[in-house]
Motif scaffolding. Structure first.
Motif, PDB file in Angstrom:
ATOM      1  N   PRO A 170      34.725   5.755   2.010  1.00 65.33           N
ATOM      2  CA  PRO A 170      35.676   6.591   2.745  1.00 65.33           C
ATOM      3  C   PRO A 170      35.114   7.991   2.992  1.00 65.33           C
ATOM      4  CG  PRO A 170      36.796   5.391   0.995  1.00 65.33           C
ATOM      5  CD  PRO A 170      35.325   5.167   0.794  1.00 65.33           C
ATOM      6  N   LYS A 221      35.778   9.301  10.780  1.00 64.73           N
ATOM      7  CA  LYS A 221      35.449   9.042   9.380  1.00 64.73           C
ATOM      8  C   LYS A 221      36.084   7.727   8.938  1.00 64.73           C
ATOM      9  CE  LYS A 221      35.081  13.912   8.107  1.00 64.73           C
ATOM     10  NZ  LYS A 221      35.676  15.033   7.336  1.00 64.73           N
ATOM     11  N   GLU A 223      38.035   5.239   6.656  1.00 68.12           N
ATOM     12  CA  GLU A 223      39.183   5.489   5.786  1.00 68.12           C
ATOM     13  C   GLU A 223      39.317   4.400   4.726  1.00 68.12           C
ATOM     14  OE1 GLU A 223      42.538   5.749   8.385  1.00 68.12           O
ATOM     15  OE2 GLU A 223      41.780   7.532   9.438  1.00 68.12           O
ATOM     16  N   ASP A 224      39.885   4.761   3.605  1.00 73.90           N
ATOM     17  CA  ASP A 224      40.141   3.800   2.536  1.00 73.90           C
ATOM     18  C   ASP A 224      40.974   2.647   3.094  1.00 73.90           C
ATOM     19  OD1 ASP A 224      39.955   3.304  -0.433  1.00 73.90           O
ATOM     20  OD2 ASP A 224      42.129   3.194  -0.173  1.00 73.90           O
ATOM     21  N   ASP A 226      39.743   0.418   5.349  1.00 71.17           N
ATOM     22  CA  ASP A 226      39.089  -0.093   6.560  1.00 71.17           C
ATOM     23  C   ASP A 226      38.140  -1.234   6.212  1.00 71.17           C
ATOM     24  OD1 ASP A 226      40.209   1.806   8.246  1.00 71.17           O
ATOM     25  OD2 ASP A 226      38.433   3.098   8.315  1.00 71.17           O
TER      26      ASP A 226
END
Length: 398
Positions: A170, A221, A223-224, A226
């Motif tokens: 992340p 970015k 993300e947690d 994904d």
């Protein structure tokens, strides 16, 4: 309107343009997106285009320097991609997005040192040999020397993908993944095959969540939760090696875990039947059976392909059932199998950038790929995992 120093693409219609918005010149904004082919196109675009000037003024207040064209851009030169990589725009394109993901601006083209051997599209974006080759219709039987070069290139491609896998977490942008791929490829003496192939703007594909394939690395970015597929192809000693894997970013929900594992298993089951005498069409039957048993669907728009001195050639390898692929496997053939499996419907849509294929319903998609060699007795996975490959998949842990 001011005349530009060189021809750009019209910010409205995409035609060649050599007129530039005078306000953009005054604000020292990048030419791309501020060039127009005629006064009429400029006038028709004015109501939306003038917002660029306002953003520039707002973001440059107090700095004394020209502003970046897009407030989401990390630094100057970051713009949204259009027209299969041939155009840029400072504004996010209008589109009826199928899921929650959106494109972000992309960085400028990465540099390839002079000593690197280039494929024929590297400079102008247009493959010359590939489209007209007899190998679009005939499946090549590789020589011993070609196979040896393929082994070497595929090993490099594996090492490059492994380098990318190690940075996934992340907060990391897909552009950063692209930088790692680019630098690892160059360090090994290779060229990143996707770079400028039919104008693709980056050195690898990064396909996040509902993106099926050909996602363009950008400023978003990870993300947690994904999932992200990284697709790497390396050109080295005159041949290409191609592979991809889908990775978890942080803690991923159970449905995504099942999707990724099933996709991995689809590829493994397909590889297990590869040997001389097997019909290419049988690959799709094996993949489709396993995916549908798990309640998942198989993408039909994109296939595996022959590979070697050409990036894409015969045979065509569909991944779905009841396909019409012609031909039988023979020792010495090299090709990819790369199933794309969706949690929802199999149909896809194309983003305005002309590359990013997404699921029609916005649900998640996963993919795995290997480059394979048919041997006298079966198959050799040229892009197989190495003892040094990072441990990314829970089901592979003993």
């Amino acid at each position: 309107m001011s005349a530009t120093e060189s021809i750009s693409s019209c910010g409205r219609c995409g035609k060649p343009a050599n007129l530039q918005c005078p306000k953009c010149v005054e604000l020292k904004l990048p030419r791309e997106g501020a060039a127009f082919c005629t006064q009429d196109c400029f006038k028709a675009s004015w109501s939306s285009h003038k917002s660029v000037h306002q953003k520039a003024k707002l973001s440059s207040l107090g700095t004394g320097t020209p502003a970046v064209q897009n407030s989401a851009s990390p630094n100057e030169g970051w713009l949204y991609c259009l027209k299969k990589g041939q155009a840029r725009t400072p504004k996010i394109p209008f589109f009826d997005w199928t899921g929650t993901l959106r494109p972000y601006p992309i960085s400028s083209k990465r540099i390839v040192p002079d000593h690197i051997d280039l494929p024929d599209w590297a400079i102008d974006g247009i493959p010359k040999i590939e489209p007209n080759s007899d190998l679009q219709h005939i499946v090549e039987i590789k020589t011993t020397e070609q196979i040896e070069r393929m082994r070497e290139t595929c090993r490099i491609a594996r090492e490059v993908l492994d380098a990318a896998a190690r940075v996934i977490r992340p907060g990391v942008t897909t552009d950063e993944i692209d930088r790692v791929v680019h630098e690892a490829t160059i360090t090994a003496g290779g060229y990143p095959s996707p770079l400028n192939y039919h104008f693709f703007p980056k050195s690898c594909c990064t396909s996040v969540n509902e993106v099926i394939c050909h996602g363009i690395p950008d400023a978003r970015k990870l993300e947690d939760g994904d999932i992200v597929n990284v697709d790497v192809t390396v050109y080295y000693k005159g041949v290409h090696g191609d592979l991809n894997e889908t990775y978890f970013v942080g803690e991923v929900d159970e449905a995504s875990r099942r999707l990724v594992q099933c996709t991995y298993e689809c590829l493994e089951k397909a590889i297990s039947i590869v040997k001389p005498g097997v019909r290419f069409r049988e690959i799709g039957e094996v993949i489709n059976r396993h995916a549908t048993m798990s309640g998942l669907s198989v993408v039909k728009s994109y296939c595996g392909h022959g590979i070697g001195e050409l990036f894409h050639c015969a045979p065509n390898i569909p991944h779905y059932a009841r396909n019409k692929a012609v031909g039988v496997m023979k020792a010495g053939q090299t090709f990819t199998i790369e199933p794309m499996i969706n949690t929802g419907v199999w149909r896809d849509r194309m983003w305005p950038d002309g590359w990013t294929a997404v699921t029609a319903d916005g649900k998640r998609s996963a993919q795995f790929e290997h480059t394979l060699l048919v041997t006298e007795t079966g198959v050799e996975v040229l892009t197989a995992r190495l003892p040094s490959s990072p441990s990314m998949f829970p089901w592979l842990k003993s």
